[in-house]
Design an enzyme around this catalytic site. Sequence first.
Site, PDB file in Angstrom:
ATOM      1  N   LYS A 173     -23.203 -14.370 -71.580  1.00 15.63           N
ATOM      2  CA  LYS A 173     -23.212 -15.764 -72.070  1.00 15.63           C
ATOM      3  C   LYS A 173     -24.599 -16.390 -71.866  1.00 15.63           C
ATOM      4  O   LYS A 173     -25.073 -17.176 -72.704  1.00 15.63           O
ATOM      5  CB  LYS A 173     -22.138 -16.574 -71.339  1.00 15.63           C
ATOM      6  CG  LYS A 173     -22.161 -18.057 -71.606  1.00 15.63           C
ATOM      7  CD  LYS A 173     -21.813 -18.446 -73.040  1.00 15.63           C
ATOM      8  CE  LYS A 173     -22.042 -19.953 -73.237  1.00 15.63           C
ATOM      9  NZ  LYS A 173     -21.615 -20.449 -74.518  1.00 15.63           N
ATOM     10  N   LYS A 241     -27.228 -27.580 -67.763  1.00 13.42           N
ATOM     11  CA  LYS A 241     -26.508 -26.792 -66.749  1.00 13.42           C
ATOM     12  C   LYS A 241     -26.664 -25.299 -67.056  1.00 13.42           C
ATOM     13  O   LYS A 241     -26.976 -24.488 -66.174  1.00 13.42           O
ATOM     14  CB  LYS A 241     -25.038 -27.239 -66.747  1.00 13.42           C
ATOM     15  CG  LYS A 241     -24.108 -26.507 -65.833  1.00 13.42           C
ATOM     16  CD  LYS A 241     -23.304 -25.398 -66.509  1.00 13.42           C
ATOM     17  CE  LYS A 241     -22.415 -25.873 -67.615  1.00 13.42           C
ATOM     18  NZ  LYS A 241     -21.620 -24.792 -68.217  1.00 13.42           N
TER      19      LYS A 241
HETATM   20  P1  NAP Z   1     -16.154 -31.331 -71.595  1.00 12.32           P
HETATM   21  O1  NAP Z   1     -15.720 -31.805 -72.923  1.00 12.32           O
HETATM   22  O2  NAP Z   1     -17.098 -32.147 -70.779  1.00 12.32           O
HETATM   23  O3  NAP Z   1     -14.819 -31.038 -70.736  1.00 12.32           O
HETATM   24  C1  NAP Z   1     -14.881 -30.673 -69.400  1.00 12.32           C
HETATM   25  C2  NAP Z   1     -13.477 -30.428 -68.900  1.00 12.32           C
HETATM   26  O4  NAP Z   1     -13.540 -30.014 -67.531  1.00 12.32           O
HETATM   27  C3  NAP Z   1     -12.601 -31.695 -68.900  1.00 12.32           C
HETATM   28  O5  NAP Z   1     -11.268 -31.316 -69.171  1.00 12.32           O
HETATM   29  C4  NAP Z   1     -12.753 -32.205 -67.454  1.00 12.32           C
HETATM   30  O6  NAP Z   1     -11.687 -33.006 -67.023  1.00 12.32           O
HETATM   31  C5  NAP Z   1     -12.747 -30.878 -66.713  1.00 12.32           C
HETATM   32  N1  NAP Z   1     -13.370 -30.955 -65.396  1.00 12.32           N
HETATM   33  C6  NAP Z   1     -14.690 -31.062 -65.116  1.00 12.32           C
HETATM   34  N2  NAP Z   1     -14.900 -31.071 -63.788  1.00 12.32           N
HETATM   35  C7  NAP Z   1     -13.673 -30.926 -63.215  1.00 12.32           C
HETATM   36  C8  NAP Z   1     -13.229 -30.862 -61.870  1.00 12.32           C
HETATM   37  N3  NAP Z   1     -14.114 -30.914 -60.843  1.00 12.32           N
HETATM   38  N4  NAP Z   1     -11.915 -30.734 -61.644  1.00 12.32           N
HETATM   39  C9  NAP Z   1     -11.041 -30.689 -62.673  1.00 12.32           C
HETATM   40  N5  NAP Z   1     -11.391 -30.734 -63.970  1.00 12.32           N
HETATM   41  C10 NAP Z   1     -12.697 -30.868 -64.231  1.00 12.32           C
HETATM   42  O7  NAP Z   1     -16.835 -29.874 -71.683  1.00 12.32           O
HETATM   43  P2  NAP Z   1     -16.672 -28.742 -72.790  1.00 12.32           P
HETATM   44  O8  NAP Z   1     -17.720 -28.932 -73.829  1.00 12.32           O
HETATM   45  O9  NAP Z   1     -15.249 -28.616 -73.165  1.00 12.32           O
HETATM   46  O10 NAP Z   1     -17.150 -27.467 -71.934  1.00 12.32           O
HETATM   47  C11 NAP Z   1     -16.275 -26.798 -71.031  1.00 12.32           C
HETATM   48  C12 NAP Z   1     -16.941 -25.471 -70.633  1.00 12.32           C
HETATM   49  O11 NAP Z   1     -17.134 -24.665 -71.819  1.00 12.32           O
HETATM   50  C13 NAP Z   1     -18.328 -25.655 -69.996  1.00 12.32           C
HETATM   51  O12 NAP Z   1     -18.539 -24.697 -68.993  1.00 12.32           O
HETATM   52  C14 NAP Z   1     -19.265 -25.417 -71.169  1.00 12.32           C
HETATM   53  O13 NAP Z   1     -20.549 -24.980 -70.736  1.00 12.32           O
HETATM   54  C15 NAP Z   1     -18.513 -24.350 -71.938  1.00 12.32           C
HETATM   55  N6  NAP Z   1     -18.841 -24.266 -73.371  1.00 12.32           N
HETATM   56  C16 NAP Z   1     -18.928 -25.386 -74.145  1.00 12.32           C
HETATM   57  C17 NAP Z   1     -19.256 -25.263 -75.500  1.00 12.32           C
HETATM   58  C18 NAP Z   1     -19.364 -26.453 -76.416  1.00 12.32           C
HETATM   59  O14 NAP Z   1     -19.903 -26.295 -77.532  1.00 12.32           O
HETATM   60  N7  NAP Z   1     -18.882 -27.643 -76.032  1.00 12.32           N
HETATM   61  C19 NAP Z   1     -19.484 -24.008 -76.059  1.00 12.32           C
HETATM   62  C20 NAP Z   1     -19.365 -22.893 -75.260  1.00 12.32           C
HETATM   63  C21 NAP Z   1     -19.052 -23.028 -73.914  1.00 12.32           C
HETATM   64  P3  NAP Z   1     -11.673 -34.610 -67.359  1.00 12.32           P
HETATM   65  O15 NAP Z   1     -11.057 -34.720 -68.713  1.00 12.32           O
HETATM   66  O16 NAP Z   1     -10.858 -35.181 -66.277  1.00 12.32           O
HETATM   67  O17 NAP Z   1     -13.112 -35.071 -67.307  1.00 12.32           O
END
Ligand code: NAP
Length: 300
Positions: A173, A241
């Site tokens: 990744k 990050k």
């Molecule tokens: P996001 O929209 O910011 O969502 C983050 C999620 O994690 C939310 O459900 C949040 O809960 C939860 N969370 C964060 N810290 C937490 C904690 N300490 N305890 C419990 N729950 C927690 O992020 P995302 O874009 O979906 O990304 C999620 C992961 O996928 C990341 O590692 C990111 O690098 C990876 N990713 C993202 C993409 C993209 O295009 N977005 C692509 C590939 C990979 P709340 O709702 O309560 O805040």
Amino acid sequence: MSQLTVGFIGLGIMGRGMARNLRAAGFPLYVYNRTASRMTELADSGAVATTSPADLATRCDVVITCVSDTPDVEAVIDGPTGVIAGMRAGTLVIDMSTISPQATVALAARINAKGGSMLDAPVSGGSEGAAKGTLSIMVGGSDVDFARALPVFQAMGKNIVHVGAQGAGQTVKLVNQILVVGNALAMSEALLFAQAGGVDVTKALAAVSGGAAGSWMLSNRGPQILNRDWRPGFTIDLQQKDLRLVLDAADDVGVPLPGTALIFQLYRTLQHAGLGHEGNHALVKALEQLARIEINSNPS
Ligand code: NAP
């Protein structure tokens, strides 16, 4: 189709689409999200909301996590009300977040010691891929666990590759992220040059997208730049990050990544300007500030 009962922790930009596709594929689904209101939509489509990762883990054969950063995955898996506190022997934990490969190996050892097993299975393809079920999934772990998880992956992704042992998925990744930001910088420089060169940037984008210069980034985020639409598929804060993980891992193995390091610094200027919540394609704003021109798709 397997009757595996699946749990999904983290219904953010990515997780909500992935969970929706698991439900659509017919898996009995339990969900947990820290902000409870985000579970409502999934519950309306037949998933069962739970009160903690431990509560979820007591009810599931497979537990998926997709949360933000390394400490967040450690908290939901190994915290006081985490997955390990609720799981039974034989539970398969799949972390689909992007986190540190070293921390992944340490977490896997703790899960293995409790009689469970773990795959790291980070994804690529953005919010669009999560919603459409077309993600690329890069998987680290044993052959047996990969085979068990394959129907679950097939509900969320298209290009599913078992790349090696535990931790290898996260390393691949990071390879992916080097390519993503390189493409973002190339797109930004190209569109800025088109603007400065006095051509119609919309036509320029249409002309180059389908040829050798084309990329996912250009096709999906180029039009957003022209519309000055900075809504995130992937936020700058999460991108940083990932770049921190890349640069730390590169330091460990002693490989120079001068281009990636430069892009990290450019994104930092945007974070300082309060733009960390915007999409990673807003990288172009850092170059616009250097050039003192702005891309304008509607020249008067
Ligand atoms: P996001 O929209 O910011 O969502 C983050 C999620 O994690 C939310 O459900 C949040 O809960 C939860 N969370 C964060 N810290 C937490 C904690 N300490 N305890 C419990 N729950 C927690 O992020 P995302 O874009 O979906 O990304 C999620 C992961 O996928 C990341 O590692 C990111 O690098 C990876 N990713 C993202 C993409 C993209 O295009 N977005 C692509 C590939 C990979 P709340 O709702 O309560 O805040």
